[in-house]
Design an enzyme around this catalytic site. Sequence first.
Site, PDB file in Angstrom:
ATOM      1  N   ASP A 155      52.135  70.860  85.099  1.00  0.00           N
ATOM      2  CA  ASP A 155      52.792  71.495  84.172  1.00  0.00           C
ATOM      3  C   ASP A 155      53.261  72.371  84.743  1.00  0.00           C
ATOM      4  O   ASP A 155      52.898  73.105  84.551  1.00  0.00           O
ATOM      5  CB  ASP A 155      52.419  71.163  83.014  1.00  0.00           C
ATOM      6  CG  ASP A 155      53.091  72.538  82.039  1.00  0.00           C
ATOM      7  OD1 ASP A 155      53.592  71.619  81.504  1.00  0.00           O
ATOM      8  OD2 ASP A 155      52.854  73.827  81.756  1.00  0.00           O
ATOM      9  N   LYS A 194      59.955  72.175  80.940  1.00  0.00           N
ATOM     10  CA  LYS A 194      60.118  72.648  80.035  1.00  0.00           C
ATOM     11  C   LYS A 194      61.939  73.376  79.488  1.00  0.00           C
ATOM     12  O   LYS A 194      61.855  74.382  80.759  1.00  0.00           O
ATOM     13  CB  LYS A 194      59.150  73.704  79.300  1.00  0.00           C
ATOM     14  CG  LYS A 194      57.833  73.609  79.006  1.00  0.00           C
ATOM     15  CD  LYS A 194      56.794  74.522  78.656  1.00  0.00           C
ATOM     16  CE  LYS A 194      56.153  74.003  79.081  1.00  0.00           C
ATOM     17  NZ  LYS A 194      55.373  74.111  79.846  1.00  0.00           N
ATOM     18  N   HIS A 208      60.480  74.481  75.225  1.00  0.00           N
ATOM     19  CA  HIS A 208      59.707  76.095  75.047  1.00  0.00           C
ATOM     20  C   HIS A 208      59.084  76.290  73.742  1.00  0.00           C
ATOM     21  O   HIS A 208      58.136  77.066  73.874  1.00  0.00           O
ATOM     22  CB  HIS A 208      59.924  76.981  76.901  1.00  0.00           C
ATOM     23  CG  HIS A 208      58.506  77.416  77.191  1.00  0.00           C
ATOM     24  ND1 HIS A 208      58.755  77.413  78.451  1.00  0.00           N
ATOM     25  CD2 HIS A 208      57.881  77.296  76.681  1.00  0.00           C
ATOM     26  CE1 HIS A 208      57.686  78.075  79.224  1.00  0.00           C
ATOM     27  NE2 HIS A 208      57.327  77.840  77.683  1.00  0.00           N
TER      28      HIS A 208
END
Length: 288
Positions: free
Chosen positions: A54, A89, A121
Site C-alpha cells: 500500500d 491513492k 485518499h
Amino acid sequence: MSNLIGRDLKIDSTIKLNDGVDMPLLGLGVYEMNDAQTEQSVMWALEAGYRLIDTAEWYENERPAGKAIRDFLAKYPSVPRSAIFYETKLKYNLGRDKSQRAFLRSMEECGLEYVDLYLLHSPLGGPKMRRESWDVALDARRSGLVRSVGVSNFGIEHLREIVEHRPRDEWPSVNQIDLHPFMTHVKLVDYCKEHAIALQAWAPLVRSMRFNHPTIEALAKKHEKTPAQILLRWSLQKGYAAIPKSVKQERIIENTKVFGWELSQEDMASLGVLNENLLTDWDVTTVE
C-alpha cells in the site's frame, strides 16, 4: 465478501471484494518512508510472504515501491505479477482533469502495467470534486489500468453520495480507515458491512501508542506474542485487512507470525471494550 476467522487464516488469505477481486488480508504500508526505506522494506516484505503493498501519491514513494515489486518479480520469476496486490491513492479531489493527470502520474511513477486497487485518499474537496474524482477512478477501472476502486477515510455521508446515487457496480470495494480496538468506528463499520464494502485498517498497530495497555500486555503474555501481533490478529479475526508499517526487517517478519493461532472469544471480548475514539493521525470522516 468473505469473513474468514480463526486458525484457517494464512499469510496468503484473501478477502473477496464486492467486484470479485481477491485482496490479501495482510499487507505492508509505506507511509512516511523515504525512497531507500520503501524499496528495501517492500523487498523484505515480499520475500517474507506479504502479497499486498500500500502506497499513495501523498507518500511520494510510488516509484521505489513499484521498483521493488518489479525487482522482486525479476528475482523470483516463478511469482507472477498477478500474485502481487499493489494499491495507491489519489492525493486530492480536484476535479476530473487534475485527477486524471494525477492518476496517469501514479501509473508512470510505479512502472507497473496496472494498479490492483486505486483509492480516493480522502473525502476532502466537497461533493462535486469527490464525484468527479470517483468518475476518474471508475474510468481507470473500465480502461483496465485498475482492477478495483475504493476510498479512504470516507464517512457514512460520503459513502451515501455514491451508494444512493450510483448502481451497485460503481460502489467502492474498500474503505481504508483508522481502525483498531481503540478506534472501532462502529456505525461506519456497520454501514460498510451492510453495503459489502471491505474494511482496511491503515494503523492496525495504533502506531505503538497502546502497546503498554494492560489488556494488550496481558494477551501478549497469555499467547506468548508481541503487542503488535495481538493487534494484528484482532484485525484479521474481525475480517479487516491490515497494512502495518515497518522499516525493520525483523518487525516485518514478526508481523507475519499472526497465523496458526487465534484469539479466543473471551480475548476478543476483552479487546472489544477498549474503544476510546483514539486518533492516530487525522479523521476527516465527518467533513462536508
